[in-house]
Motif scaffolding. Structure first.
Motif, short mmCIF file in Angstrom:
data_model
loop_
_atom_site.label_atom_id
_atom_site.label_comp_id
_atom_site.label_asym_id
_atom_site.label_seq_id
_atom_site.Cartn_x
_atom_site.Cartn_y
_atom_site.Cartn_z
N ARG A 15 0.84 -1.19 0.00
CA ARG A 15 0.00 0.00 0.00
C ARG A 15 0.88 1.25 0.00
O ARG A 15 1.87 1.33 0.73
CB ARG A 15 -0.88 -0.02 1.26
N PRO A 16 0.52 2.21 -0.81
CA PRO A 16 1.30 3.44 -0.82
C PRO A 16 1.16 4.18 0.51
O PRO A 16 0.21 3.98 1.25
CB PRO A 16 0.70 4.25 -1.97
N ASN A 17 2.13 5.02 0.75
CA ASN A 17 2.16 5.83 1.96
C ASN A 17 2.37 4.99 3.22
O ASN A 17 2.15 5.48 4.32
CB ASN A 17 0.86 6.64 2.12
N LYS A 27 4.31 3.61 6.08
CA LYS A 27 5.49 4.07 6.80
C LYS A 27 6.25 2.85 7.28
O LYS A 27 5.70 1.97 7.94
CB LYS A 27 5.08 4.92 8.00
N PRO A 37 -1.45 7.20 10.38
CA PRO A 37 -1.29 7.10 8.92
C PRO A 37 -0.01 6.38 8.54
O PRO A 37 1.06 6.68 9.07
CB PRO A 37 -1.25 8.57 8.48
N GLY A 38 -0.16 5.46 7.66
CA GLY A 38 1.01 4.73 7.19
C GLY A 38 1.39 3.54 8.03
O GLY A 38 2.31 2.81 7.68
#
Length: 517
Positions: A79-81, A83, A114-115
DNA sequence: AATCATGACAACCGCGCCCCG
DNA sequence: TCGGGGCGCGGTTGTCATGAT
């Protein structure tokens, strides 16, 4: 890990034992690590078709992976983003907050990070739990005041932490995820050093609503669910005077109060006015009251700490939140105390642990004897400081607030004054905690009860002291592990809680010498 | 220096729940 | 009501790093 092309269960989990899982064309799916080629296929597919309908991927892309496997791979790795890497201190702090609020709702927690994936958070948390519990430290900073809703009582003297196996089990059990909390000083809650509030939700809650007193037990689900469903932002947390805003809040407060008194072996409901008479350790000298509700059967517990000691204030931050991050030593040194510490430690954080340690290292290189003399001196002069400005400030502040609140300072036991850890640690502690008017006191590191020797975990020296090494029958590595874990936890990511927030005299109290991690 | 023990972390597995058609 | 798909979570396993012996 072995790549295999065995059968796969319905959810994509391949197993030699599981029934075949195919796409209807007897297409055996793969399990095991993903290859870059497979990743590329999956990424390409998602780019074209978007997320979802994972089971269609295998059919349409020819990927030999089932839908679940694809979903997990995408969610956790592709998945993009996303972390990668270690959690930042802010993330760790948030995780702790979120866990205190949500329990083991990893996916929901991940939504706030997020991430980060739920799996990442779960792994982090599990690791943290293990580390903290090995070290006998509570899971939460005192701001997060988890309270069990259930009526389970002090089933074990160790309460939480202290390597208590039962507690550990409970913690690992999903039942503890649904606990209720009182959030005393989160974020916007103004810090109130006054400890005149004798209600459990006041000084008691602040002082003893520490996780080591909690029992993580299955909750009354309805109550929790109500809170859980709210899932409000952290700003909704309440504490202090504004706490009793809702029936749920009131219920929580009652639960907290109840639990507190359970911790002290008292009945509930209680006499508020009675609390102050009983709770300050040492006040009730005859009972030898221990933080876990156990009474010393031998000598009086002289490691008493007056509850009414105010704590240092750090109004400059206005934040006052515990920073558990292991990589945030700077913040540790500079950050404010994590809570309105009522009775216990003048925060080592506030006194600059790093500074103290650095100083100590220097001092030790100069003269071990000198340091030893200081650290073991029965009377430390009021003006004794480590030479660091922070420490001097701390000393001044400490002295300033100690005296007026403790009419009889000889009852006020400095947190570390009786500690006998390793020499370096001891002297560091002494250096960190400039203590005025310290009187030498005999300290019990253990006592005999019911014919068994109990280790007084309320004292760090009981853990770190040499007697432990001498008397434990555990393998040396385990012994070492106990000590190093404790120190690591104290000096590491749990430093803020372990040192600044943890009342040594409230530490998980009883642990049998032969029943250690 | 080699070996071993241990812990931390990443990833996977299995099960169950929920939603929706 | 039922079944499939999606999802969440607890538990497990494998790998690597670190430190002690």
């Amino acid at each position: 890990m072995v790549h295999s092309f065995t059968n796969e269960s319905e959810d994509g989990v391949l197993s030699a034992d599981s029934p075949p899982c195919n796409n209807g064309d007897n297409f055996v799916l793969k399990k095991g690590p993903w290859t870059s080629a497979e990743d590329a296929i999956l990424v390409d597919y998602v780019k074209k078709h978007g997320e979802g309908n994972w089971n269609a991927i295998q059919k349409q892309s020819g990927l030999s992976r089932c839908g679940k496997s694809c979903r997990l791979r995408w969610a956790n790795h592709l998945r993009p983003n996303l972390k990668k890497g270690a959690f930042t201190s802010e993330e760790e702090r948030l995780i702790i907050e979120l866990h205190a609020r949500m329990g083991n709702k990893w996916a929901r927690m991940a939504a706030h990070l997020p991430g980060r994936t739920d799996n990442e958070i779960k792994n982090y948390w599990n690791t943290r739990i293990k580390r903290l519990q090995r070290a006998g430290l509570p899971l939460y900073p005192p701001e997060l005041c988890p309270q069990s809703e259930s009526e389970n009582h002090l089933s074990s003297p160790g309460i939480c932490g202290g390597g208590n196996k039962g507690c550990h089990d409970i913690m690992q059990n999903s039942g503890y995820e649904k606990h209720d909390f009182i959030f005393g000083t989160l974020n916007n809650l103004p810090y109130t050093p006054e400890l005149t509030d004798s209600t459990p939700n006041g000084s008691l809650a602040n002082g003893f609503c520490c996780p080591q007193f909690f029992h993580f037990v299955p909750q009354t689900k309805g109550l929790w669910k109500h809170a859980q469903e709210l899932d409000e932002p952290m700003s909704d947390y309440v504490g202090g005077a504004a706490y009793e805003a809702t029936p749920f809040d009131r219920a929580q407060k009652e639960s907290c109060e109840n639990k507190i008194f359970q911790c002290f072996g008292m009945c509930y409901p209680y006499d508020h006015g009675h609390i102050k008479k009983l709770l300050p350790f040492g006040v009730n000298d005859d009972s030898h009251f221990m933080p876990n509700g156990i009474f010393s059967a031998s000598k009086p517990f002289v490691g008493a700490v007056k509850l009414e000691l105010p704590s240092l204030q750090y109004p400059e931050t206005g934040f006052g939140f515990w920073d558990p991050a292991p990589d945030s030593l700077d913040s540790f040194v500079q950050s404010p105390p994590s809570e309105p510490l009522p009775s216990h430690c003048p925060s080592p954080r506030s006194s600059g642990l790093l500074q103290a340690l650095l100083y100590e290292a220097k001092a030790l290189s100069k003269s071990d004897n000198e340091i030893f003399d200081k650290s073991t001196s029965p009377n430390i002069s009021p003006g004794y400081t480590t030479g660091g400005s922070t420490l001097e400030t701390c000393s001044t502040e400490f002295k300033g607030y100690l005296e007026p609140t403790s009419p009889s300072n000889n009852q006020t036991r400095p947190i570390f004054s009786g500690c006998i850890p390793t020499e370096a640690i001891r002297s560091s502690f002494d250096a960190m905690i400039p203590v005025p008017h310290v009187k030498s006191e005999v300290v019990e590191e253990s006592w005999i009860m019911d014919g068994e020797r109990k280790l007084n975990y309320s004292r760090p020296d009981a853990i770190l002291g040499s007697c432990w090494f001498e008397q434990s029958s555990s393998p040396r590595k385990k012994q070492r592990s106990v000590v190093t874990d404790a120190v690591a936890a104290l000096l590491g990511d749990d430093m803020g809680w372990g040192l600044s927030s943890c009342n040594w005299n409230n530490m998980p109290a009883v642990c049998q010498m032969t029943d250690l991690p």
